[in-house]
Enzyme design. Structure first.
Site, short mmCIF file in Angstrom:
data_model
loop_
_atom_site.label_atom_id
_atom_site.label_comp_id
_atom_site.label_asym_id
_atom_site.label_seq_id
_atom_site.Cartn_x
_atom_site.Cartn_y
_atom_site.Cartn_z
N LEU B 135 24.20 10.35 -29.46
CA LEU B 135 25.62 10.06 -29.67
C LEU B 135 26.16 9.24 -28.49
O LEU B 135 26.75 8.17 -28.69
CB LEU B 135 26.40 11.38 -29.83
CG LEU B 135 27.93 11.27 -29.93
CD1 LEU B 135 28.35 10.56 -31.21
CD2 LEU B 135 28.56 12.68 -29.90
N GLU B 137 27.05 6.90 -25.38
CA GLU B 137 26.79 5.50 -25.02
C GLU B 137 27.45 5.24 -23.67
O GLU B 137 28.30 6.03 -23.23
CB GLU B 137 27.41 4.57 -26.07
CG GLU B 137 26.76 4.71 -27.44
CD GLU B 137 27.36 3.77 -28.48
OE1 GLU B 137 28.19 2.92 -28.09
OE2 GLU B 137 26.99 3.89 -29.65
N PRO B 138 27.10 4.12 -23.04
CA PRO B 138 27.69 3.83 -21.72
C PRO B 138 29.22 3.90 -21.73
O PRO B 138 29.83 4.34 -20.76
CB PRO B 138 27.19 2.42 -21.42
CG PRO B 138 25.88 2.34 -22.13
CD PRO B 138 26.05 3.15 -23.39
N ARG B 279 16.78 42.07 3.25
CA ARG B 279 17.05 41.27 4.44
C ARG B 279 17.87 42.08 5.46
O ARG B 279 18.99 42.51 5.16
CB ARG B 279 17.82 40.01 4.01
CG ARG B 279 18.36 39.17 5.15
CD ARG B 279 17.26 38.42 5.85
NE ARG B 279 17.81 37.48 6.83
CZ ARG B 279 17.08 36.95 7.81
NH1 ARG B 279 15.80 37.23 7.92
NH2 ARG B 279 17.64 36.12 8.65
N HIS B 349 21.28 34.35 0.08
CA HIS B 349 19.95 34.07 0.63
C HIS B 349 20.01 33.29 1.94
O HIS B 349 18.98 33.14 2.61
CB HIS B 349 19.11 33.28 -0.38
CG HIS B 349 18.50 34.13 -1.45
ND1 HIS B 349 19.22 34.63 -2.51
CD2 HIS B 349 17.24 34.61 -1.61
CE1 HIS B 349 18.43 35.34 -3.28
NE2 HIS B 349 17.21 35.36 -2.75
N GLU B 374 26.94 18.35 -23.25
CA GLU B 374 27.41 18.94 -24.51
C GLU B 374 28.93 19.15 -24.49
O GLU B 374 29.44 20.17 -24.93
CB GLU B 374 26.65 20.24 -24.82
CG GLU B 374 25.17 19.96 -25.07
CD GLU B 374 24.49 21.00 -25.92
OE1 GLU B 374 25.14 21.56 -26.81
OE2 GLU B 374 23.30 21.24 -25.69
N GLU B 378 36.30 19.81 -19.30
CA GLU B 378 37.65 19.31 -19.55
C GLU B 378 37.86 19.09 -21.05
O GLU B 378 38.90 19.45 -21.60
CB GLU B 378 37.88 18.00 -18.78
CG GLU B 378 37.97 18.18 -17.26
CD GLU B 378 36.66 18.63 -16.61
OE1 GLU B 378 35.57 18.20 -17.06
OE2 GLU B 378 36.71 19.44 -15.67
#
Lengths: 263, 390
Positions: B135, B137-138, B279, B349, B374, B378
């Site tokens: 679907l 395009e640029p 940790r 971590h 997809e 916004e």
């Protein structure tokens, strides 16, 4: 050919396990149960034998488990087994290895078979006694620790895995084979298999159905019992070697290993 | 706390037996096959062929489709269960499946004629052929109605000219759902048509793979159409109804995308908990620092909210209720949530999370696209507002 695979529900290998001090049995309700990983190889081999043998062969799953054990049966059906039979009764609790083998053999007599496949052991008890004991009860040959199975002209031949290599063992059908982990790579249940599993028959067997002699199972019918149990003592803290200079650290590790006669 | 009393009626959040088995099967497959391959996929930028074969054998490529076409017939609920578990693996796997099932083949499945579906769905469900969705395009990203690719009728053929870009799996797909303008004067509603296109036909070239911030193992590229001939019987749905097909297809993909976010976030939470317990700093595990505890608490709370959104949406979809607003809310919330959760997991971590070894920096980079593809978040807010105000 009617192939029956005997399977067992076992506690998840990674789960923390606890014994009930009153019954001296493993507390199975508190942990997640899975299909005994060794049995997956037996199911896979049964499916391959069936696929090679053609349309009139079937694979039946037999298990002795509480009702919750239906999950492991569904997994086996999802892998492609045709139907299942489940022996469930509270009175079975406390049955030792030999009592278990007696009950399974009675169930096998009831449902009928041409070939029985089993794993070599379960990950919880690790006795490796049940397959041979079941065959003995049924009066059929037991071919154990198979890493390859060939069936032709009413006979079965296996390569029996040993420490040194393998032995060729053959016997007429009906027979029982226990398979090792090197025999195949078990398939995952396919999505179609999963959806199809709920439509497959899971036959409920009672102790009466299989004509079990009450003196031969449960606590009363078992010749062994748990006298006491002791937790494995926790491993002590290891020796930590700290050194700024890595060469010095390596030297200290080497000295430690020499003192322990490891090197 | 004991239950107050036996409720006369209660909501049932328990999965049906077959979907429990689906969940445990995919969990096992991910743990044994996909997670161990993560580093290899990252370094080689390829999914190993042996894993693709296993995915096909299991039937993963037919996950959401009807049994009559060779699919598993598990419905949206089953698809979400599977995608949640697959969210625990490299994003490459769920992107491959998403491009194929959620959008590529989904457009054909939703609006294709029986003849087209009978002919193509079985091979797509079996994983023998792979689909993608063309679907964007640029100059037509969020403004999808602005596509320029044109399809000119020529007897029994349509002749396609134009460029599609950022097409996930465009390099390896056999077929694409392609959206092109058939009548510019009619605009998006009436002027765009969907085509089922064989990408190996003459007149179609694939551009080089794009260089991306993440998603190693999943490729996007341009599809270039130069007088590409497409038989007229390959139109998906009605001529001029293509934009609606595109929007409906994207609706379907949003719930399962949310499910994947939940799975990824759950894994990040588990890794953060394990690390926080292990940790030791300032003489005690960092899990005993309230600063870390609050991060874990927020992660778990947001995952809980997200998971319930996904499954409520899937429940509506399977009851054939309209779920446009729910799908947009799920996509918006779950993707933002996943980005926050992996950010906190990396923070817990510390420097270790920034290193390649823990695999968390990879998830961090892979997560960023979730708020963009997809339908950007916004655009999701626009859909939600449109539904609220209509």
């Amino acid at each position: 050919m009617k192939i029956v695979v005997t399977v067992k529900q076992v506690p998840d290998t990674n789960a923390e396990k606890a014994f009930d001090p009153a019954t001296k049995r493993l507390n199975r309700s508190a942990i997640e149960n899975v299909l005994n990983p060794f049995d997956e190889y037996a199911i896979e081999e049964a499916l391959r034998i069936k696929e090679a043998a053609g349309a009139d062969s079937t694979v039946t799953i037999l298990t002795m488990a509480p009702q919750k054990g239906v999950d492991i049966v569904r997994k086996a059906l999802g892998m492609g087994a045709d139907n299942a039979a489940m022996l469930s009764d509270e009175a079975i609790g406390g049955s030792d290895t030999m009592a278990t083998a007696y009950l399974i053999s009675q169930a096998l007599k009831h449902i009928g078979f041409d070939l029985i496949l089993t794993g070599t052991q379960s990950t919880d008890a690790i006795n490796s006694i049940v397959p041979a004991a079941v065959a003995e009860h049924l009066g059929i040959p037991a071919l154990t620790y198979a890493k390859k199975v060939t069936i032709a002209d009413g006979r079965v031949e296996i390569q029996r895995e040993t420490d040194a290599g393998y032995q060729r063992v053959s016997a007429p059908l009906p027979a029982l084979i226990s398979v090792t982990k090197s025999i195949n790579e078990p398939r995952y249940p396919t999505l179609k298999g999963i959806m199809g599993a709920k439509k497959k028959e899971i036959k409920a067997l009672s102790l009466a159905d299989i004509g079990a002699d009450a003196a031969r199972f449960g606590d009363a019918g078992s010749k062994t019992w748990v006298e006491s149990f002791t937790p494995v003592s926790a491993r002590g803290k290891g020796t930590v070697i700290q050194a700024q200079d890595p060469v010095e650290g390596a030297k200290q590790i080497l000295e430690f290993l020499i003192a322990k006669k490891v090197v | 706390m004991a239950a107050v009393a036996q409720a006369p009626q209660s909501l049932n959040f328990e999965l049906p037996e077959d979907l429990k088995l689906l969940k445990s099967t995919i969990r096992e497959f991910v743990e044994k096959e996909l997670w161990p391959a993560a580093a290899q996929v990252e370094d080689s930028d390829e999914i190993p062929a042996a894993i693709l074969d296993k995915m096909s054998e299991m039937g993963l490529f037919g996950l959401p489709f009807a049994e009559e076409y060779g699919g598993a017939g598990m419905g949206e609920l089953g698809y979400c269960v599977a995608l949640e578990e697959l969210g625990r693996a490299s994003a490459a796997f769920s992107n491959l499946l998403g491009a194929h099932c959620s959008i590529g083949a989904m457009a054909l499945h939703l609006d294709g004629s029986k003849e087209l579906k009978d002919r193509f769905m079985p091979q797509l469900c079996a994983g023998d052929k792979l689909a993608c969705f063309a679907l964007s395009e640029p100059n037509a990203g969020s403004d999808a109605a602005n596509i320029q690719t044109a399809a000119r009728r020529d007897g029994d053929l349509f002749v396609l000219n134009g460029v599609k870009h950022y097409i996930t799996s465009g390099d390896i797909a056999d077929f694409a759902s392609v959206f092109a303008v058939t009548d510019r004067s009619l605009g998006a509603r009436g002027g765009i048509t969907a085509f089922w296109v064989d990408l190996n036909a003459p007149g179609i070239t694939r551009g080089p793979n794009d260089k991306k911030m993440g998603l190693s193992g999943s490729h996007t590229c341009e599809l270039i159409f130069q007088d590409a001939q497409v038989p007229a019987d390959r139109v998906i749905g009605k001529i001029g109804a293509g934009f609606l097909t595109a929007m409906k297809t994207l609706d379907m993909g949003r719930l399962s995308l949310g499910a994947g976010c939940v799975g990824t976030s759950q894994l990040m939470l588990e890794k953060a908990i394990a690390h926080a317990k292990d940790r030791v700093q300032f003489g005690k595990p960092i899990a005993r620092q309230q600063a870390v505890q609050f991060m874990l608490a927020d992660m778990a709370t947001e995952i809980y909210a997200a998971r319930n959104m996904v499954y409520n949406g899937a429940w509506k979809a399977d009851r054939a209720e309209r779920f446009t607003i729910e799908a947009a809310m799920v996509k918006r919330y779950c993707s933002d949530m996943a980005i926050r959760v992996v950010d906190r997991a990396l923070q817990i971590h510390g420097g270790m999370g920034f290193m390649k070894e823990t695999g968390i920096e990879r998830v961090y980079r892979d997560a960023r696209i979730l708020a963009i593809y997809e339908g950007t978040n916004e655009i999701q807010r626009m859909i939600i507002a449109e539904e609220l105000l209509k």
